[in-house]
Design an enzyme around this catalytic site. Structure first.
Site, PDB file in Angstrom:
ATOM      1  CG  HIS A 270      -1.817   1.157   1.361  1.00  0.00           C
ATOM      2  ND1 HIS A 270      -3.134   1.126   0.979  1.00  0.00           N
ATOM      3  CD2 HIS A 270      -1.594   2.420   1.816  1.00  0.00           C
ATOM      4  CE1 HIS A 270      -3.681   2.316   1.192  1.00  0.00           C
ATOM      5  NE2 HIS A 270      -2.769   3.128   1.707  1.00  0.00           N
ATOM      6  CD  GLU A 271       1.619   3.725   3.661  1.00  0.00           C
ATOM      7  OE1 GLU A 271       1.884   4.799   3.099  1.00  0.00           O
ATOM      8  OE2 GLU A 271       0.542   3.521   4.266  1.00  0.00           O
ATOM      9  CG  HIS A 274       0.227   6.245  -0.629  1.00  0.00           C
ATOM     10  ND1 HIS A 274      -0.772   7.029  -1.170  1.00  0.00           N
ATOM     11  CD2 HIS A 274      -0.365   5.545   0.385  1.00  0.00           C
ATOM     12  CE1 HIS A 274      -1.905   6.810  -0.507  1.00  0.00           C
ATOM     13  NE2 HIS A 274      -1.689   5.907   0.434  1.00  0.00           N
ATOM     14  CD  GLU A 300      -5.720   5.525   0.540  1.00  0.00           C
ATOM     15  OE1 GLU A 300      -4.810   6.359   0.698  1.00  0.00           O
ATOM     16  OE2 GLU A 300      -5.790   4.479   1.185  1.00  0.00           O
TER      17      GLU A 300
HETATM   18 ZN    ZN Z   1      -3.083   5.243   1.915  1.00  0.00          ZN
END
Ligand code: ZN
Length: 507
Positions: A270-271, A274, A300
């Site tokens: 997830h990170e 980003h 996101e």
């Molecule tokens: Zn996030």
């Protein structure tokens, strides 16, 4: 001054503001990852001193005068028509930043910051004790301050518009309400259907995954995703985050739970999503305000696309699961790829948002959005909030928390007054689904490539379509540019239906 000279001067000033923002991020990153406990108070002073300096720079008379010279105004934020489109996009963003900062009197800003920092520590204790009454007066005050903020910023239809705009520029409450309405209509019955399907035990529960192995595997996946370790780092923090400490310094953090592999595994991916966005802005814009995500929702979308659409897909694990088994042979040798795939895609209504699966997650967001809207409009009081939470939860998820710690007190956001933030999470899922549909159409043999462990088609498609424009486009413009149409919940719901019909053998 002629408009072009004004724009060039504004770019110099904006570059300096970015440098200060990145320096502030160093303080923030260090606080979350390295700082000794005793430094807490002084660090808060350092960060707020930086905030004051940055606010002063943004609201300087010079910037105001230069924006005027460039022809940028409330009615025409992009400035003179003779400027090239990149400069007009730059003016639109910078004018927006200037406007938001100058419209708020400094005592409102400092009052909100002080109230929020007190409220946060009260919230922490209140959540611990599950005692909403202790937190309520602080929340009430924060709500008043945020409503005042909305009034100062101005809005066309709903005070929530002004708050939402902070995270989702140029997005309206009306638009989000309509999207979420459609989403709710498909999700509620899908969750019910899945709920009545048979679900065995989760084979991953009760096994221990040593931290070192998790970290090694996390780095391995990040490298495959294309995350540049020469321009970043992976560290540990209580709450995972991505921070930009410089144009070529984008760091990610994760956390490890030896009892549950998913925490670091999906948190890291997830990170990483980003961070790839932040590492991907082209040279022409990366020193400027344009070298930022188009919105929190678009940001996101990048993390969710990697975490869920890629990272929870069967194709991805065709290559990566054998590697994971190599890393944890004792723990995984008796779990097949199919069982693992089902285990990481279990759907179950639960109370806690951050632990929710892909299907129920957005219902948690819709719940918060509905309540925030009513609070900000004065249609719901803080006293009635816990009960309203339980009612919404019952309606959306079919369950209602007994303790406020599992309900209204679970998230940190309201304790710092961030009303309007939550929708970004769900918008991120919707944008991700729509981008993913375009990505699949553009890369015909995507599943085969993923199955071979080649993730580069994903990154190069994202780079040229989503990352390259930075924030030159609004989120709506970006979505139309990339996918040919405006945001539509249908992409997300059909993705879910197809995927989970397979897993749960639905009709
Ligand atoms: Zn996030």
């Amino acid at each position: 001054m002629d408009p072009q000279t004004a724009v060039d001067r504004l770019k110099d000033l904006d570059r300096q503001i970015r440098v200060l923002l990145h320096a502030q991020s160093v303080l923030n990153w260090d606080r979350e990852t390295q700082m000794p406990e005793a430094a807490v108070e002084e660090r808060a002073e350092q960060i707020s001193a930086m905030e004051g300096i940055i606010h002063g720079r943004i609201t300087s008379e010079e910037i105001g005068a230069l924006l005027q010279d460039a022809g940028a105004s409330e009615e025409n934020p992009s400035g003179e028509k003779t400027l090239v489109s990149l400069d007009r996009a730059f003016l639109r963003r910078l004018h927006r930043l200037y406007r938001r900062h100058t419209k708020l009197p400094s005592d409102l800003v400092t009052d909100t910051a002080k109230t929020a920092s007190r409220a946060q520590s009260v919230w922490r204790a209140a959540r611990e004790e599950s005692e909403f009454e202790a937190f309520a007066p602080h929340l009430k005050r924060l709500l008043e301050l945020r409503v005042e903020t909305a009034d100062r910023l101005g809005y066309e239809e709903h005070p929530y518009d002004a708050l939402l705009d902070e995270f989702e520029p140029w997005t309206t409450t009306r638009f989000v309400s309509q999207l979420f309405g459609e989403l709710r209509q498909s999700l509620v019955p899908l969750v019910k259907e899945i709920g009545s399907a048979r679900q065995g035990e989760n084979p991953l529960v009760g096994r221990r995954f040593p931290r070192d192995g998790q970290e090694a595997f996390g780095r391995f996946v990040l490298e495959h995703m294309g995350y540049e370790f020469t321009r970043g780092r992976l560290d540990v923090s209580a709450h995972p985050f991505t921070d930009k400490l410089g144009r070529d310094d984008v760091r990610v953090t994760t956390r490890y739970n030896e009892e549950y592999l998913g925490t670091s595994l999906f948190g890291t991916i997830h990170e990483g999503g980003h961070a790839l966005y932040e590492q991907g802005f082209p040279k022409s814009i990366k020193e400027l305000i344009l070298g930022e995500g188009a919105s929190m929702g678009i940001h996101e979308s990048q993390s969710r696309l990697w975490e869920n659409f890629i990272g929870r897909s069967r194709s991805f694990w065709r290559y990566f699961y054998p590697k994971l088994v190599d890393q944890f042979p004792d723990q995984l040798h008796d779990i097949s790829l199919d069982d693992f795939y089902r285990a990481i895609n279990r759907v179950e209504p639960s109370f806690i948002r951050v632990e929710a699966d892909e299907v129920t997650y957005n219902l948690h967001i819709i719940l918060r959005f509905n309540l925030e809207k009513r609070l900000v409009a004065g249609e719901l009081t803080v006293e009635d909030l816990p009960e309203a939470w339980r009612e919404e939860s019952k309606e959306l998820l079919g369950i209602a928390p007994k303790k406020d710690a599992d309900g209204v007190l679970q998230d940190v956001h309201w304790s710092f007054g961030a009303f309007g933030y939550f929708p970004s999470y769900a918008l991120g899922n919707l944008y991700a689904a729509q981008f993913y549909a375009s990505l699949r159409a553009a890369v015909g043999d995507l599943d085969e490539q993923l199955g071979n462990g080649d993730l580069s088609p994903v990154l190069s498609w994202l780079r040229s379509n989503v990352h390259a424009p930075g924030s030159t486009l609004t989120p709506t413009e970006l979505c139309e540019e990339v996918t040919g149409s405006s945001l539509d919940a249908g992409h997300f719901t059909s993705y879910l239906r197809e995927k989970y019909a397979g897993i749960y053998e639905l009709r």
